[in-house]
Design a protein around this motif. Structure first.
Motif, PDB file in Angstrom:
ATOM      1  N   THR A 255       0.838  -1.192   0.000  1.00 32.04           N
ATOM      2  CA  THR A 255       0.000   0.000   0.000  1.00 32.04           C
ATOM      3  C   THR A 255       0.872   1.241   0.000  1.00 32.04           C
ATOM      4  OG1 THR A 255      -1.672  -1.197   1.266  1.00 32.04           O
ATOM      5  CG2 THR A 255      -1.858   1.203   1.204  1.00 32.04           C
ATOM      6  N   ARG A 261      -6.557   2.038   1.655  1.00 30.08           N
ATOM      7  CA  ARG A 261      -6.752   0.945   0.696  1.00 30.08           C
ATOM      8  C   ARG A 261      -7.950   0.082   1.088  1.00 30.08           C
ATOM      9  NH1 ARG A 261      -1.943  -3.283  -0.985  1.00 30.08           N
ATOM     10  NH2 ARG A 261      -3.194  -4.872  -2.043  1.00 30.08           N
ATOM     11  N   ASP A 263      -9.529  -3.529  -0.195  1.00 27.82           N
ATOM     12  CA  ASP A 263      -9.304  -4.695  -1.041  1.00 27.82           C
ATOM     13  C   ASP A 263     -10.622  -5.367  -1.392  1.00 27.82           C
ATOM     14  OD1 ASP A 263      -6.418  -4.856  -1.320  1.00 27.82           O
ATOM     15  OD2 ASP A 263      -6.365  -5.251   0.829  1.00 27.82           O
TER      16      ASP A 263
END
Length: 414
Positions: A255, A261, A263
């Motif tokens: 990252t 982030r 996913d």
């Protein structure tokens, strides 16, 4: 002035990646001098490293000629940055405890320059309390530690401990060297270091990587994508001061610093994550979303029946994330899509621009080695025309694109 890196290669299976790391650094104009530990010589030869560095490769603490002409003290201080890649659990332990029992660790103890360690080891070794304790000690000593990647390992296990890709290591090295990223002069200098950050206060949404659409528990439908371009764009946006949300498909990339982030695996999960991240000032849809998914996902592995005929597979169309955003109630002020094409690149991008309701389409020809590679050649297609960019590294494309995004947003009323 040429920057210099002293690269210490320790003895792990990932040592072979040091050759690619040297190649990439040299292409960026960074001089590299290499040191091999004794165990590293089982994986990489001094000859191969010497050819790439165009310099002598060091390794013997008691080579009198080396001591007379260079000396381990001078060698440790002639570089601007010392990089240990791969850094095994063994060398990290010796570094943390101040042990100097070979040339590599003696150099590390004697250097007065910044040190970057890039760990690579078995997942159990990485998570072992001793390793984590050593890492904590090294961070306290001012050593920069780059997080390893997750994925399949040579030993057959899976998890965190893989050496990051050489391109990712180069980005970290450039950051520590405080080098401006090498951008083509025609593209300007999109380096965002300094007091003025062009995307300060802005929210940038980026998608990256593929989606995996399951057929059964062991098979899936996907488009090819390494995620490198999208991750580079997210990193560039963060460096420009933006709050960045990165929605990532299944990729094994670290990252970027300063990036939030999320996913996901499937196209529908990606769409849900994208909508949950709104509102955004700009959305850059880089992900290679699978166009179709299986209409019905099997609970068990589909077995061949011996007839020689393929199993029937009914497909249904996935949601179009870019088009959905193009007509969304919370449409970003600037909406950018990517188009991976193999022919008539600009024509297909123009058609996609109108169909999806996007502001720009970044079109790239993927008929070569773009997929998984570290360079790209793009065209920015908009209502104003086509802006053709020269071939660049993916991080260069990312910085140039983010500069263009910043200019566009600053020209729009809030």
């Amino acid at each position: 002035m040429t920057k210099r890196v002293l690269l210490i290669v320790s003895g792990g299976i990932a040592a072979y990646k040091a050759l690619e790391l040297v190649r990439l650094l040299r292409r960026r104009g960074i001089a590299v001098r290499a040191v091999l530990t004794e165990s590293a010589k089982q994986f990489v030869t001094p000859l191969s490293l010497g050819v790439l560095t165009e310099d002598h490769v060091y390794g013997d603490m008691f080579d009198l000629k080396e001591e007379r002409e260079i000396g381990h003290i001078q060698l440790s201080r002639q570089a601007d940055l010392v990089v240990v890649a791969p850094a095994t659990a063994n060398i990290l332990a010796r570094m943390a405890n101040g042990i100097a029992d070979d040339l590599a660790t003696t150099l590390l103890l004697a250097t007065d320059k910044p040190v970057l360690a890039v760990p690579a080891m078995n997942v159990r070794m990485w998570h072992h309390r001793a390793t984590q304790r050593n890492l904590e000690t090294l961070r306290g000593d001012g050593v920069h530690i780059m997080e390893p990647a997750s994925g399949a390992m040579a030993c057959g296990e899976y998890g965190k401990g893989r050496l990051p890709e050489p391109e990712e290591i180069v980005v970290e090295i450039e950051r520590l060297l405080a080098l401006p990223l090498p951008v083509d002069p025609l593209m300007g200098q999109p380096d965002f270091e300094g007091d003025t950050l062009p995307l300060d206060g802005k929210h940038i949404l980026v998608t990256a990587g593929p989606t995996h659409e399951p057929i059964d528990p062991v098979r899936y439908i996907a488009n090819r994508s390494s995620g490198k371009q999208g991750f580079a764009i997210a990193a560039a946006a963060a460096r420009a001061g933006a709050r960045v949300t990165l929605v990532a498909g299944p990729v094994q990339l670290p990252t970027p610093a300063g990036v939030d982030r999320v996913d996901v695996e499937t196209a529908r999960e990606m769409l849900a994550a994208v909508e949950a991240a709104l509102p955004a000032d700009a959305a850059i849809m880089v992900a290679a979303v699978a166009d179709w998914r299986a209409a019905d996902t099997a609970d068990q592995k589909i077995k061949k029946d011996g007839s020689g005929q393929p199993a029937p597979l009914a497909l249904t169309e996935n949601p179009d994330i870019l088009a959905t955003l193009g007509h969304h109630a919370q449409r970003p002020r600037l909406l950018i899509g990517f188009a991976a094409e193999t022919q008539a690149v600009a024509d297909h991008a123009l058609a996609k621009l109108a169909k999806k309701g996007a502001d720009w389409i970044v079109a790239n020809d993927v008929s070569g080695d773009v997929m998984g590679g570290d360079s790209n050649t793009v065209q920015i297609v908009s209502a104003a025309g086509i802006d053709r960019w020269p071939p660049m590294f993916k991080h260069q494309v990312a910085n140039a694109l983010i500069q263009k995004v910043a200019d566009a947003l600053s020209a729009q009323p809030d």
